[in-house]
Design an enzyme around this catalytic site. Sequence first.
Site, PDB file in Angstrom:
ATOM      1  CG  ASN A   1      -6.445  -0.511   0.830  1.00 25.22           C
ATOM      2  OD1 ASN A   1      -5.706  -0.101  -0.068  1.00 25.22           O
ATOM      3  ND2 ASN A   1      -5.984  -0.975   1.979  1.00 25.22           N
TER       4      ASN A   1
ATOM      5  CB  CYS B   1      -0.952   0.001   1.185  1.00 26.25           C
ATOM      6  SG  CYS B   1      -2.150  -1.331   1.096  1.00 26.25           S
TER       7      CYS B   1
ATOM      8  CG  HIS C   1      -3.029   3.876   1.565  1.00 28.33           C
ATOM      9  ND1 HIS C   1      -3.469   3.386   0.355  1.00 28.33           N
ATOM     10  CD2 HIS C   1      -3.139   2.846   2.447  1.00 28.33           C
ATOM     11  CE1 HIS C   1      -3.825   2.118   0.505  1.00 28.33           C
ATOM     12  NE2 HIS C   1      -3.630   1.767   1.766  1.00 28.33           N
TER      13      HIS C   1
END
Length: 323
Positions: free
Chosen positions: A280, A114, A250
């Site tokens: 996500n 990520c 993020h």
Amino acid sequence: MVRRSCIVGVGSYLPAQVLTNKDLEARVDTTDEWITQRTGIRERHIAAEGEHTSDLALAAARQALERAGMPAQALDLIVLATTTPDHTFPATATKVQAALGMTGGAAFDVQAVCSGFIYALAVADNFIRSGQAKNALVIGAETFSRLLDWNDRTTCVLFGDGAGAVVLQAVEGEGTNDDRGVLSTHLHSDGRHYDLLWVDGGIALGRSGFVKMNGQEVFRHAVGRLAEVMEETLAFNGMDASQVDWLVPHQANRRIIDGAARKLKLSADKVVITVDRHGNTSAASIPLALAAAVDDGRIKTGDVVLMEAMGGGFTWGAALVRM
Ligand code: UT7
């Protein structure tokens, strides 16, 4: 004279298929209410059968190049962040390179889950600062849906697919904070937390495996590490949070984003949120959110944008950019 990399184009791509929380209710023991309250996610995009990470990356890259007004042949670097490459090798970046018709320069992938986009941006920025590249394409692209166990409600409701890209161009300036460009990047990792967020497969195990996560532990670390790295970034630049126009975080969980922004005393209306629509998307989430806020006119030339991410490893990092 200081050499710096300037973001001259931003692009994004989301697969057509949208999977809502209601759709997930039919698949696993979950509710729209639980997902919305605990994560802020309402829907996510899922790549079609036969649609691969390179396809998503290419679409985002083409849009970023078009907006930069730059032909692909002018590029001398592609850094593509992904955890879900088309193949174990070659790098997905080389597939994108060929499809763009770019025959020179270098193209490679970066793997920081990520945090991948921040890592890729840092790599490309350092290539440009050191004079090794002039025009770089930085891509975050994922088909994370292919790493999910669709029977595991603790993970399958969280992720989505997508891609975002930025074009970086070398500029020479006086090196003051008034110049446009990437002001600084800050990377960290701590491999002691390898098994708090991981995939229980890989070449060593002979199967691709599924995402496994200790959600509460990841959450706990995330808010603290993200606030720390944002403070580090601002201190490095001699700035405080009031000088940040936009936080582009993020997009893992709305509560993590809000918690880290609160620690920094950044007001909520300066935070770009896409987790509700994208879920996500791992390495793609920051450039997707950046593109959304540039497209709708919120982020303008000259704005100071702070980006942060945390992911498996753990890896985490931040970047400060004057657009
Ligand atoms: O991209 C970087 C990495 N990822 C992250 O940053 C994610 C970090 N972690 C999180 O975002 C949160 O920890 C989650 C969203 C994953 C989970 O939220 P939580 O508030 O930490 O929930 P929890 O894991 O403590 O679970 C609470 C309850 C449990 O039931 P019991 O034991 O209380 O009966 C879970 O079994 O919620 C249950 N649960 C669900 N219920 C309905 C877990 N997943 C679901 C679900 N639907 N999808």
